[in-house]
Design a protein around this motif. Sequence first.
Motif, PDB file in Angstrom:
ATOM      1  N   CYS A  30       0.846  -1.191   0.000  1.00  0.00           N
ATOM      2  CA  CYS A  30       0.000   0.000   0.000  1.00  0.00           C
ATOM      3  C   CYS A  30       0.878   1.237   0.000  1.00  0.00           C
ATOM      4  O   CYS A  30       2.068   1.177   0.333  1.00  0.00           O
ATOM      5  N   SER A  38      -3.843   5.512   5.831  1.00  0.00           N
ATOM      6  CA  SER A  38      -2.841   4.567   5.340  1.00  0.00           C
ATOM      7  C   SER A  38      -2.047   3.957   6.491  1.00  0.00           C
ATOM      8  O   SER A  38      -1.584   2.818   6.393  1.00  0.00           O
ATOM      9  N   THR A 128      -6.805   2.477   0.851  1.00  0.00           N
ATOM     10  CA  THR A 128      -6.747   3.211   2.116  1.00  0.00           C
ATOM     11  C   THR A 128      -7.838   4.275   2.234  1.00  0.00           C
ATOM     12  O   THR A 128      -7.720   5.202   3.032  1.00  0.00           O
ATOM     13  N   ASP A 144      -6.238   7.498  -5.684  1.00  0.00           N
ATOM     14  CA  ASP A 144      -6.316   6.891  -4.354  1.00  0.00           C
ATOM     15  C   ASP A 144      -7.545   6.017  -4.173  1.00  0.00           C
ATOM     16  O   ASP A 144      -7.593   5.200  -3.245  1.00  0.00           O
TER      17      ASP A 144
END
Length: 264
Positions: A30, A38, A128, A144
């Motif tokens: 990640c 995150s 995330t 994202d």
Amino acid sequence: MNTKWGLIEKFLINFIYEEITKTGLKKGICGLSGGIDSAVVAVLAKKALGDNFKAFLLPSQYSSKSSVDDAIKLCEKFDIEYEIISIAPLLEAYPLNDKVRFGNFSARMRMAILFDKSAELNALVIGTSNKSELMLGYGTLYGDLASALNPIGDLYKSEIFEFAKYLGVNEEIINKPPSADLWEGQSDEKELGYSYSEIDPVLEDFVDNRATKNELLEKYDKNLVEFVLKKVYQNQFKRKLPIIAKLKSRTVGHDFLYERDIKL
């Protein structure tokens, strides 16, 4: 409270491990920004996958030094393997003066690197984005918001703060204002115009408790309710696969809905 978060932690660790290993892979990665979302995902992924998890720090020339420092401290605390890759050369090669476009491009460059690294490492990209962001559409499509699995997408931002404290995430990360760190001084709550502590109760009542608009207006400020509902409906397209024109008897996303892990 600890019992609640203990059960959630156990469930999400198992979720990460099962969703990755059922594909035949063993590894997960990640992006680690130095932010709270995150950080929570990285801690859970480390617990689920051990040495088969790796975090990537992807700062730009505009990222704050504290974001990188905080991310490194988290990795050191939880013994997470990490690698730092600057996206500055990519941003310099395609200069943009518009802040929104620049932010979106930055997010997509980061995700492009993560998916490339996932191919290199035979790993899946772990998302995330929290539930507040997903419902408001506060994220970049194919940036994202992209991932192969997301362990925190059903937890509101306010809950993420509580969960992070339970997991032992560094205080520096927990206490900083929410920010995607896309440009100097960027703040999630300033951009939204409301704090997550104001937004999340409205979202939870509307989404989870199925409250009507009239019921929401009886409890919350009219402008806040209008803002939340507009965002939820306006950004529905970000929560769906691209719409495919239906021409055949069975169409992806319409009526071809087999689970990916079906046993043959």
